[in-house]
Design a protein around this motif. Structure first.
Motif, PDB file in Angstrom:
ATOM      1  N   TYR A  55      -3.503   9.469  -8.908  1.00 37.67           N
ATOM      2  CA  TYR A  55      -3.235   8.859  -7.604  1.00 37.67           C
ATOM      3  C   TYR A  55      -2.751   7.436  -7.901  1.00 37.67           C
ATOM      4  CZ  TYR A  55      -4.087   7.745  -2.664  1.00 37.67           C
ATOM      5  OH  TYR A  55      -3.945   7.395  -1.355  1.00 37.67           O
ATOM      6  N   THR A  56      -1.752   6.975  -7.186  1.00 37.10           N
ATOM      7  CA  THR A  56      -1.115   5.709  -7.550  1.00 37.10           C
ATOM      8  C   THR A  56      -2.073   4.511  -7.498  1.00 37.10           C
ATOM      9  OG1 THR A  56       1.163   6.356  -7.173  1.00 37.10           O
ATOM     10  CG2 THR A  56       0.653   4.052  -6.798  1.00 37.10           C
ATOM     11  N   ARG A  57      -3.054   4.568  -6.598  1.00 34.84           N
ATOM     12  CA  ARG A  57      -3.982   3.431  -6.532  1.00 34.84           C
ATOM     13  C   ARG A  57      -4.697   3.207  -7.859  1.00 34.84           C
ATOM     14  NH1 ARG A  57      -7.847   4.887  -2.420  1.00 34.84           N
ATOM     15  NH2 ARG A  57      -9.126   5.621  -4.128  1.00 34.84           N
ATOM     16  N   ILE A  58      -4.954   4.286  -8.589  1.00 40.82           N
ATOM     17  CA  ILE A  58      -5.671   4.111  -9.859  1.00 40.82           C
ATOM     18  C   ILE A  58      -4.753   4.253 -11.065  1.00 40.82           C
ATOM     19  CG2 ILE A  58      -7.985   4.616  -9.007  1.00 40.82           C
ATOM     20  CD1 ILE A  58      -7.656   7.465  -9.868  1.00 40.82           C
ATOM     21  N   GLY A  59      -3.467   4.180 -10.860  1.00 33.83           N
ATOM     22  CA  GLY A  59      -2.550   4.124 -12.002  1.00 33.83           C
ATOM     23  C   GLY A  59      -1.302   4.955 -11.827  1.00 33.83           C
ATOM     24  N   ASN A  60      -0.179   4.398 -12.237  1.00 34.53           N
ATOM     25  CA  ASN A  60       1.086   5.132 -12.276  1.00 34.53           C
ATOM     26  C   ASN A  60       1.891   4.588 -13.464  1.00 34.53           C
ATOM     27  OD1 ASN A  60       2.539   2.847 -11.564  1.00 34.53           O
ATOM     28  ND2 ASN A  60       3.646   3.843  -9.920  1.00 34.53           N
ATOM     29  N   PRO A  61       3.037   5.149 -13.789  1.00 38.61           N
ATOM     30  CA  PRO A  61       3.737   4.693 -14.997  1.00 38.61           C
ATOM     31  C   PRO A  61       4.058   3.189 -14.997  1.00 38.61           C
ATOM     32  CG  PRO A  61       4.616   6.797 -14.290  1.00 38.61           C
ATOM     33  CD  PRO A  61       3.672   6.346 -13.209  1.00 38.61           C
ATOM     34  N   ASN A  62       4.278   2.609 -13.819  1.00 37.83           N
ATOM     35  CA  ASN A  62       4.601   1.174 -13.784  1.00 37.83           C
ATOM     36  C   ASN A  62       3.374   0.317 -14.071  1.00 37.83           C
ATOM     37  OD1 ASN A  62       6.567   2.457 -11.387  1.00 37.83           O
ATOM     38  ND2 ASN A  62       7.554   1.134 -12.898  1.00 37.83           N
ATOM     39  N   LEU A 241     -13.069   0.950  -7.396  1.00 37.06           N
ATOM     40  CA  LEU A 241     -13.906   1.067  -6.198  1.00 37.06           C
ATOM     41  C   LEU A 241     -13.481   0.075  -5.126  1.00 37.06           C
ATOM     42  CD1 LEU A 241     -17.423   1.582  -7.795  1.00 37.06           C
ATOM     43  CD2 LEU A 241     -16.025   3.256  -6.577  1.00 37.06           C
ATOM     44  N   GLN A 242     -12.989  -1.052  -5.585  1.00 34.39           N
ATOM     45  CA  GLN A 242     -12.552  -2.097  -4.659  1.00 34.39           C
ATOM     46  C   GLN A 242     -11.199  -1.731  -4.038  1.00 34.39           C
ATOM     47  OE1 GLN A 242     -14.633  -4.505  -4.191  1.00 34.39           O
ATOM     48  NE2 GLN A 242     -13.583  -6.345  -3.554  1.00 34.39           N
ATOM     49  N   GLY A 243     -10.503  -0.771  -4.631  1.00 37.35           N
ATOM     50  CA  GLY A 243      -9.190  -0.389  -4.111  1.00 37.35           C
ATOM     51  C   GLY A 243      -8.087  -1.342  -4.529  1.00 37.35           C
ATOM     52  N   VAL A 244      -8.359  -2.107  -5.566  1.00 41.33           N
ATOM     53  CA  VAL A 244      -7.396  -3.116  -6.024  1.00 41.33           C
ATOM     54  C   VAL A 244      -6.265  -2.447  -6.805  1.00 41.33           C
ATOM     55  CG1 VAL A 244      -7.141  -4.985  -7.705  1.00 41.33           C
ATOM     56  CG2 VAL A 244      -9.041  -5.014  -6.102  1.00 41.33           C
ATOM     57  N   CYS A 245      -5.042  -2.717  -6.437  1.00 41.79           N
ATOM     58  CA  CYS A 245      -3.897  -2.235  -7.212  1.00 41.79           C
ATOM     59  C   CYS A 245      -2.679  -3.093  -6.891  1.00 41.79           C
ATOM     60  CB  CYS A 245      -3.606  -0.767  -6.920  1.00 41.79           C
ATOM     61  SG  CYS A 245      -3.215  -0.402  -5.201  1.00 41.79           S
ATOM     62  N   ALA A 246      -1.594  -2.873  -7.619  1.00 45.20           N
ATOM     63  CA  ALA A 246      -0.352  -3.616  -7.365  1.00 45.20           C
ATOM     64  C   ALA A 246       0.748  -2.608  -7.069  1.00 45.20           C
ATOM     65  CB  ALA A 246       0.009  -4.467  -8.583  1.00 45.20           C
ATOM     66  N   SER A 247       1.773  -3.033  -6.361  1.00 45.61           N
ATOM     67  CA  SER A 247       2.834  -2.098  -5.970  1.00 45.61           C
ATOM     68  C   SER A 247       3.746  -1.799  -7.158  1.00 45.61           C
ATOM     69  CB  SER A 247       3.639  -2.672  -4.798  1.00 45.61           C
ATOM     70  OG  SER A 247       4.930  -3.034  -5.210  1.00 45.61           O
ATOM     71  N   PRO A 248       4.226  -0.544  -7.259  1.00 46.66           N
ATOM     72  CA  PRO A 248       5.118  -0.181  -8.369  1.00 46.66           C
ATOM     73  C   PRO A 248       6.358  -1.073  -8.443  1.00 46.66           C
ATOM     74  CG  PRO A 248       4.350   1.791  -7.232  1.00 46.66           C
ATOM     75  CD  PRO A 248       3.876   0.613  -6.431  1.00 46.66           C
ATOM     76  N   ASP A 249       6.903  -1.452  -7.301  1.00 48.12           N
ATOM     77  CA  ASP A 249       8.085  -2.331  -7.319  1.00 48.12           C
ATOM     78  C   ASP A 249       7.737  -3.680  -7.949  1.00 48.12           C
ATOM     79  OD1 ASP A 249      10.346  -1.110  -5.295  1.00 48.12           O
ATOM     80  OD2 ASP A 249       8.308  -0.522  -4.776  1.00 48.12           O
ATOM     81  N   ASP A 250       6.584  -4.217  -7.564  1.00 45.29           N
ATOM     82  CA  ASP A 250       6.181  -5.520  -8.097  1.00 45.29           C
ATOM     83  C   ASP A 250       5.862  -5.434  -9.590  1.00 45.29           C
ATOM     84  OD1 ASP A 250       6.533  -6.457  -5.575  1.00 45.29           O
ATOM     85  OD2 ASP A 250       4.408  -6.570  -5.067  1.00 45.29           O
ATOM     86  N   LEU A 251       5.254  -4.315  -9.978  1.00 47.35           N
ATOM     87  CA  LEU A 251       4.942  -4.140 -11.404  1.00 47.35           C
ATOM     88  C   LEU A 251       6.223  -4.009 -12.225  1.00 47.35           C
ATOM     89  CD1 LEU A 251       1.952  -1.786 -10.819  1.00 47.35           C
ATOM     90  CD2 LEU A 251       1.821  -3.935 -12.087  1.00 47.35           C
ATOM     91  N   PHE A 252       7.219  -3.347 -11.657  1.00 43.01           N
ATOM     92  CA  PHE A 252       8.510  -3.236 -12.346  1.00 43.01           C
ATOM     93  C   PHE A 252       9.073  -4.632 -12.607  1.00 43.01           C
ATOM     94  CE2 PHE A 252      13.098  -3.203 -12.370  1.00 43.01           C
ATOM     95  CZ  PHE A 252      13.404  -2.174 -13.246  1.00 43.01           C
ATOM     96  N   LEU A 253       9.015  -5.488 -11.575  1.00 44.83           N
ATOM     97  CA  LEU A 253       9.546  -6.849 -11.732  1.00 44.83           C
ATOM     98  C   LEU A 253       8.671  -7.679 -12.663  1.00 44.83           C
ATOM     99  CD1 LEU A 253      10.726  -7.499  -8.074  1.00 44.83           C
ATOM    100  CD2 LEU A 253      12.167  -7.160 -10.092  1.00 44.83           C
ATOM    101  N   GLY A 254       7.361  -7.419 -12.652  1.00 38.53           N
ATOM    102  CA  GLY A 254       6.470  -8.128 -13.568  1.00 38.53           C
ATOM    103  C   GLY A 254       6.797  -7.793 -15.015  1.00 38.53           C
TER     104      GLY A 254
END
Ligand SMILES: *Cc1c(COP(=O)(O)O)cnc(C)c1O
Length: 403
Positions: A55-62, A241-254
């Motif tokens: 599930y993207t909230r807990i990880g994706n390729p970006n 558990l906190q639901g903390v994540c970053a958006s794939p678009d932002d991670l791409f730019l990071g």
């Protein structure tokens, strides 16, 4: 591959062209749901130790590419990306504290990080005590049986006092009832993974505002927590558990920012020091706070522990320039934008008015301004500062003449 140097990690980290039809960069995987071809595949993905995306909230390729690159760069066991630098701070702080704990916080940490300790952690039953930036090994006397976290930042936000991070870390751990339970966390945004090697100094957790030099172009909010093997799983569990994540678009730019961070940072570091030296020689400037200047009180510590300096520093204007005159200076600058944040390609100025301080030295007599030096031409920046200092001086002369 473990011997890769930082520049190679920044160029190659997180990349797997074969998994993406040969494309150099990890494409943006925009999405929430990840589909499984069968129940068996879904069950396999849920097994402990599986590295399948659920599930993207807990990880994706970006997120994974960004996190792996930052962790490798800083030498941590793993990294957790967040939607902002402050989210990285608050997530790590909450993950590592419980009601009844006592924590020691450097008086000079980033303002909102400090406010999180005072406004949220204290409300949750954590006792928060501030320590002066020059505490050194004397921190031992402030460590209590229930001290579980020491939160540091060097140099201090806005005021740029150095902290002897290895001495404070070692003394705090030596004084702890259970050295394994006392963790040391550093906001290493100024040091960056390139200029301060957190994990070589016994520090457990390093937090970065990715928004700054990692992203590097003032167009994305991003944060990242890097931690050692003993601490990383605990923080990751809490972040999920906190639901903390970053958006794939932002991670791409990071991650794109990280590819060029080395050259940007080294160049900006030199330009920052050149402008700091130029300002230090000006009669309107009482003092420049930049630990890479030999005249700075924190210079010896910086030189011993850091391999470079960010292009962020402060100046104290001479006390004879009042608020109207120093406002005129800021308003007269053409290339220095007045705004929060830093680490982008462009120069900025920001007033350091009303810093909250409990035990650190109070504000100086003259007005304090923070400068971020970008990638503009150095002569253009000096010309700009020169004309703006002239405007400030003219206003104060006019005021004198009218008295
Ligand atoms: C900017 C900054 C942060 C917060 O980062 P955001 O991405 O703005 O939330 C944390 N620590 C330091 C030292 C910073 O300068």
């Amino acid at each position: 591959m473990t011997t890769r140097k930082p520049d190679t990690i920044m160029a190659h980290g997180g990349r797997d062209p074969n998994a993406h039809h040969g494309f150099v960069n990890v494409p943006v995987h925009r999405g929430s749901t990840i589909l499984f071809p069968s129940v068996a595949a879904w069950r396999a993905a849920k097994q402990p130790g599986s590295d399948a995306y659920m599930y993207t909230r807990i990880g994706n390729p970006n997120s994974r590419a960004f996190e792996q690159t930052v962790a490798a760069l800083e030498g941590g066991a793993g990294a957790i990306a967040t939607c902002s630098g402050l989210a990285a701070l608050s997530t790590a702080l909450s993950a590592l504290t419980s009601a009844g704990d006592h924590i020691l916080v450097a008086d000079t940490v980033y303002g909102p990080g400090r406010a999180y300790c005072e406004k949220v952690l204290m409300r949750m039953g954590v006792e928060v005590e501030f320590i002066a930036p020059d505490v050194g090994t004397a921190i031992a006397s402030q460590v209590k049986p229930n001290t579980t976290l020491v939160y540091l930042e060097a140099p201090g936000s806005h005021s740029f006092e150095m902290i002897d991070l290895p001495a404070v870390t070692n003394a705090a751990k030596a004084a702890a009832a259970d050295p394994g339970r006392l963790r040391v966390m550093v906001d290493n945004t100024w040091g960056t993974p390139l200029f301060f090697r957190t994990f070589e100094h016994g520090i457990d957790v390093s937090v970065h505002a990715g928004t700054k030099y990692m992203v590097g172009h003032s167009d994305v909010m991003l944060g990242v927590i890097v931690a050692n093997a003993a601490t990383e799983p605990e923080i990751r569990r809490f972040a999920h558990l906190q639901g903390v994540c970053a958006s794939p678009d932002d991670l791409f730019l990071g991650l794109r920012g990280l590819r060029t961070m080395g050259v940007r940072l080294r160049e900006q570091s030199q330009r920052g020091l050149a402008i700091a030296e130029w300002l230090a020689a000006r009669p309107e400037v009482a003092r420049v706070r930049h630990p890479a200047l030999p005249s700075d009180p924190g210079h010896a510590i910086w030189k011993r522990d850091f391999t470079g300096a960010a292009s962020l520093f402060a100046i104290e204007l001479d006390g004879r320039y009042d608020l109207a005159a120093t406002d005129r200076f800021i308003d007269s600058l053409q290339y220095f934008g007045l705004g929060a944040s830093w680490g982008g390609f462009e120069s900025l100025v920001y007033p350091g008015d009303d810093l909250p301080r409990a035990v650190a030295p109070p504000q100086p007599a003259g007005r304090m301004l923070r400068f971020h030096i970008g990638l503009e031409d150095l002569d253009d920046l000096k010309d700009d500062l020169n004309q703006a200092l002239g405007q400030m001086h003219a206003l104060s002369q006019g005021a004198d003449a009218a008295e």
